[in-house]
Design a protein around this motif. Structure first.
Motif, PDB file in Angstrom:
ATOM      1  N   ILE A 101      -4.930  13.468  10.019  1.00 48.79           N
ATOM      2  CA  ILE A 101      -4.443  12.262   9.336  1.00 48.79           C
ATOM      3  C   ILE A 101      -3.813  11.301  10.338  1.00 48.79           C
ATOM      4  N   TRP A 105      -5.318   7.542  10.866  1.00 52.23           N
ATOM      5  CA  TRP A 105      -4.486   6.407  10.465  1.00 52.23           C
ATOM      6  C   TRP A 105      -4.199   5.485  11.651  1.00 52.23           C
ATOM      7  N   VAL A 126      -6.474   6.359  -0.433  1.00 50.90           N
ATOM      8  CA  VAL A 126      -7.042   7.654  -0.063  1.00 50.90           C
ATOM      9  C   VAL A 126      -7.212   8.509  -1.311  1.00 50.90           C
ATOM     10  N   TRP A 139       0.173  12.126   3.773  1.00 51.28           N
ATOM     11  CA  TRP A 139      -0.188  10.703   3.687  1.00 51.28           C
ATOM     12  C   TRP A 139       1.064   9.847   3.408  1.00 51.28           C
ATOM     13  N   ARG A 140       1.951  10.363   2.599  1.00 49.61           N
ATOM     14  CA  ARG A 140       3.193   9.616   2.340  1.00 49.61           C
ATOM     15  C   ARG A 140       4.035   9.519   3.605  1.00 49.61           C
ATOM     16  N   ALA A 143       1.547   7.793   6.801  1.00 49.84           N
ATOM     17  CA  ALA A 143       1.036   6.444   6.569  1.00 49.84           C
ATOM     18  C   ALA A 143       1.944   5.615   5.679  1.00 49.84           C
ATOM     19  N   LEU A 145       1.960   5.679   2.502  1.00 52.37           N
ATOM     20  CA  LEU A 145       1.195   5.226   1.346  1.00 52.37           C
ATOM     21  C   LEU A 145       1.970   5.510   0.060  1.00 52.37           C
ATOM     22  N   ILE A 150      -2.779   6.966  -3.672  1.00 51.91           N
ATOM     23  CA  ILE A 150      -3.266   8.306  -3.329  1.00 51.91           C
ATOM     24  C   ILE A 150      -3.778   8.924  -4.632  1.00 51.91           C
ATOM     25  N   SER A 172     -10.155  14.800   2.278  1.00 51.08           N
ATOM     26  CA  SER A 172      -9.357  13.607   1.989  1.00 51.08           C
ATOM     27  C   SER A 172     -10.152  12.419   2.504  1.00 51.08           C
ATOM     28  N   ILE A 174     -10.848   8.235   3.039  1.00 50.87           N
ATOM     29  CA  ILE A 174     -10.157   6.959   3.252  1.00 50.87           C
ATOM     30  C   ILE A 174     -11.030   5.837   2.709  1.00 50.87           C
TER      31      ILE A 174
END
Length: 888
Positions: A101, A105, A126, A139-140, A143, A145, A150, A172, A174
């Motif tokens: 990830i 990213w 994502v 991801w949180r 990135a 996000l 998500i 996962s 993108i």
């Protein structure tokens, strides 16, 4: 950002992160489940499966890929493509989810000034596997996000495995939000056209059993080493970063469309149906060049068939755009120029690639011309009868007689609003295959029930072959057949099949022709004309009783014709030498694909992905083979085990079946092959080998023909006489003949060019008369006539432009027709003056008003357009329809 720069940045990003850059694998890998490589991870499968240890902990690659299941959808959408590049990064037990990830990213959203792609983080969405809470948290954290960008998805969308028990894991993906003008709000789960997937990260952590987690089944365990496999679609990233609407408008694909526009005079984006054809050409041209570049040649099966279909769809689409001249070579050049910065082998090997592609187009144009006329007739008959389905019999006739591929028939039928009776077509194809197998058996067995031979085999056992040691032997008649049935006796003049308990006669096999000779008894003689082995282990002597009466159980003396056997054996030995010479010159890809060993001559077929053997190389092969003859090497034959033969490096022919014990024909370090044929004892016995020709006999297959021994000597003598006669007629020495003949040919060509120029000048000279006789239609000058005989193609366009020029500044329309009633063909060109266009008369828009009258269609630009039809008798009606349109 140009595509090559996107590729460069991807590679640099991961090299800087400690990844080993691995070159793209060939599209052709030894994987029984794949026609072509279709994903970046394919070449790394052995490492993921644990078959071999990975040579590096992390890797990156830009893999060329081809996927063809959706070939019929290419062009109809802007998402389907057969060729694409997959950029990927891979970890073999090294980093896992966090690392994957973080790498993705930082590249996707990183500043372009610092090597990133610069995507707006606020437009990134994502998806994750529905139970993968760890990925959501990463991801949180990494990135930033928000939760609403998500989205969880089930295994069908966000779980990966190879379709069989083995490694797998959650994914996962993108996505990039293209904006509200491309679809509805709500993220990828709502609209995957607006939210476009650009990268898939596979977290390979599970071991799946017989049932896949994609279907909701739990994995059976956890992998001892967790791996990462990702794939970023280079073309998708390119069209997003280049601000265009789809992959066809990116910098590496749009040039092919531009070339098609140049050929056709039409413009991409102006007509939905034409746009489909432009996209088919662009996509398939890339796929075709890349596939040929990796060694595939067009054929009727497997990869060769897919390639043939791609190339022929290009030609077909070009025809529908109004392009009649050969185009594949030009499209291939555009692909080469666009793609060679990443794949330099396309430039270095382009001569071969171009030759393969041009040859396929030449073959198909001939097929298309003949088949299209038959197809159109079949369509007319079907519609006239009120039907909506083209009969399978007619589809089969197109395939069988005219070489028209069934997929092309299906495509053209669909365009004509018809379906095809595929069940009947398949039935006829099955019957044809059955007949072909029966015919092949008949050539070996005659029209005899094979059970007759098996009965002899079961009763008396097989025939002992003594022909390696002797040309004569005593034997006993254990089987006698006449007209396919066993008989106790056969009299003088009758044709018979004689089966012996032992024989020196060689039965036709392995490309070597059968022996001939005689079978002599106390009071009879049989002339043997052919020997076959209709069932394994049995040799059947076919011939005629020339004296007396031959009976079952009779004792015979079997005598092989020594002159014929010797000449055939010399030819077979020469075949081995020629094979070795060709492989030495052309490489190991030049493998035997068939042969004929006849008295004094040979025919040798071999695969040649690189095309023809250059004349200079062919001469060197001939000289090398004759040097081996001069050295008079001993030829040894012996039996050994298959394993020992492999250790000795013996050549084994692809497709041949061998037992545990094999026979080796050994000529030392020059040639060593497995072979059951007969050969001479020393190479010097061949005397002379003379190579006559080398030519193509099919896609990727070449044929060399040669003479051996006295036949080669006689040919050389005849050639010498012919050269002497030619030298005398041309008053030149033999070594001067090539230059003298070249000079004559050049003078003939010059004369032909002069004649062509005079003809063209005469055609264009008629422009003034045509313009002078223009009719006036409410202030618009109209020239609408059938052109003089012989004026077609470029001449027709040139004449139309010249007539338009002579109309001056007044409004004017020129429409010239060229008819070929025998071929059922009409061509037409429409040209308009600037004043006419100011009055709303555009050439391309006038064509629909009259083209139906000749059963045709066309299009083009406002100043010049062209088209064609199938009904020459409708030209007068077309001209009248054009008058009406001009007045209107």
């Amino acid at each position: 950002m140009q595509t090559h720069e996107i590729v460069r940045r991807f590679t640099a990003h991961f090299e800087n992160a400690g990844h080993t850059s691995v070159p793209s694998a060939s599209l052709i890998l030894e994987d029984p489940n794949l026609l072509f490589v279709n994903a970046g991870m394919v070449q790394f499968k052995p490492y993921f499966l644990g078959d071999v240890p990975a040579p590096y902990p992390r890797a990156t690659s830009i893999q060329k890929c081809v996927r063809t299941p959706d070939i019929d959808e290419v062009g109809k959408t802007t998402r389907h493509a057969t060729f694409f590049q997959m950029a990927g990064n891979f970890s073999f037990g090294d980093y896992f989810k966090r690392g994957a990830i973080e790498h993705a990213w930082s590249l996707v959203t990183g500043s372009p000034d610092e090597g990133g792609y610069g995507f707006d983080p606020e437009r990134i969405w994502v998806t994750v596997f529905e139970t993968d809470d760890e990925a959501i948290e990463l991801w949180r954290e990494i990135a930033g996000l928000p939760e609403e960008r998500i989205q969880r998805r089930d295994g069908e969308d966000n779980y990966w495995d190879m379709g069989v028990p083995g490694p797998g894991g959650p994914c996962s993906e993108i996505y990039y939000d293209r904006g509200p003008e491309f679809g509805a709000d709500g993220g990828p789960v709502v609209d995957e056209d607006r939210y476009l997937e650009i990268w898939n990260l596979v977290f390979m952590q599970d071991e799946r059993g017989e049932l896949s987690p994609k279907k909701g089944n739990p994995p059976i365990g956890t992998l001892p080493h967790k791996n990462i496999d990702t794939g970023m679609g280079v073309e998708r990233v390119a069209f997003l970063l280049q601000g265009v609407d789809n992959v066809y408008e990116t910098d590496l694909v749009r040039p092919v469309i531009a070339k098609a526009e140049e050929f056709s005079g039409k413009r991409y984006g102006s007509n939905t149906e034409d746009d489909i054809r432009f996209r088919v050409i662009a996509d398939h041209a890339r796929s075709g060049v890349m596939i040929v570049g990796d060694g595939v040649t067009p054929g009727n099966e497997g990869r060769g068939y897919v390639l043939r279909r791609l190339l022929r769809r290009i030609v077909r689409s070009a025809r529908l755009l109004g392009i009649t001249e050969p185009v594949l070579g030009a499209f291939a050049e555009v692909v080469r120029d666009a793609m060679s910065p990443t794949y330099p082998e396309l430039a270095s090997d382009f001569e071969r690639i171009s030759a393969v592609i041009r040859a396929e187009e030449e073959t198909f144009l001939s097929t298309l011309s003949a088949g299209s006329r038959i197809f159109e007739t079949a369509v007319e008959e079907t519609k006239r009868a009120g039907g909506s389905t083209l009969p399978g019999d007619q589809a089969f006739a197109l395939h069988d007689t005219y070489g028209f591929p069934i997929d092309l028939t299906l495509e053209m039928a669909s365009e004509a609003g018809l379906s095809v009776d595929r069940d009947r077509f398949a039935e006829l194809m099955g019957e044809q295959r059955t007949r072909a197998k029966a015919d092949a058996a008949t050539r070996k067995v005659g029209f005899v029930d094979a059970s007759v031979y098996r009965a002899v085999l079961d009763t008396h056992g097989g025939t002992d072959f003594l022909g390696y040691q002797t040309l004569s032997s005593e034997a006993r008649v254990v089987g006698l057949l006449r007209d396919g049935a066993s008989v106790p006796a056969a009299e003088e003049g009758e044709q018979v099949e004689v089966i012996l308990d032992r024989t020196p006669f060689y039965a036709e096999a392995g490309g070597q022709q059968a022996d001939t000779g005689t079978l002599s008894g106390a009071s009879f003689t049989v002339r043997v004309d052919d020997v076959q082995s209709p069932v394994a282990g049995l040799r059947v002597h076919r011939g005629t009783v020339t004296a007396g009466t031959v009976t079952l159980d009779a004792d015979v003396e079997a005598h092989v014709d020594p002159a014929r056997r010797g000449a055939i054996s010399r030819a077979h030995t020469a075949t081995h030498l020629v094979h070795a010479g060709i492989r030495g010159a052309m490489g190991t890809s030049a493998a035997q694909a068939g042969s004929l060993n006849a008295p004094g001559r040979l025919r040798f077929d071999f695969t040649s992905p690189t095309g023809a053997v250059p004349p200079a190389a062919l001469s060197e092969i001939e000289e090398e083979v004759n040097t081996v003859l001069q050295s008079d090497r001993e030829i040894q034959t012996y039996e050994t085990t298959m394993d020992e033969a492999r250790k000795l490096g013996a050549m084994m022919l692809f497709g041949e079946k061998y037992g545990d014990r094999v026979r080796v024909v050994d000529m030392g370090d020059y040639s060593r092959e497995l072979c059951g044929g007969t050969h001479v004892r020393r190479t010097g016995e061949l005397g002379l080998v003379r190579v006559l020709s080398e030519a193509s006999i099919g896609s990727g297959v070449r044929r060399v023909e040669a003479l051996v021994g006295i036949d080669a000597f006689k040919h050389a003598t005849t050639e010498h006489v012919l050269v002497s006669q030619l030298a005398e007629q041309l008053k030149a020495r033999p070594d001067e003949l090539p230059d003298r003949i070249q000079g004559i040919v050049e003078r003939l060509r010059t004369a032909e060019r002069d004649l062509e120029k005079h003809r063209a000048d005469a055609v264009l000279a008629s422009a003034g008369a045509l313009a002078q006789n223009a009719e006036d239609l409410d202030g618009t000058a109209l020239v609408a006539v059938t052109a003089p005989p012989g004026v077609e193609g470029n001449d027709l366009r040139s004449l139309a432009s010249d007539v338009r020029g002579k109309l001056g500044a007044r409004p004017g329309v020129v429409a010239l027709f060229s008819a070929d009633p025998d071929a059922g063909k009409v061509s037409f060109v429409v040209a308009t003056t600037a004043a006419a266009r100011d009055n709303g008369l555009a050439a391309g828009k006038l064509i629909p008003s009259f083209a139906p009258a000749v059963g045709g269609r066309g299009g083009g630009k406002p100043d010049l357009a062209q088209g064609g039809g199938t009904d020459p008798s409708g030209i007068d009606a077309a001209i009248q329809a054009l008058r009406t349109a001009v007045r209107g």
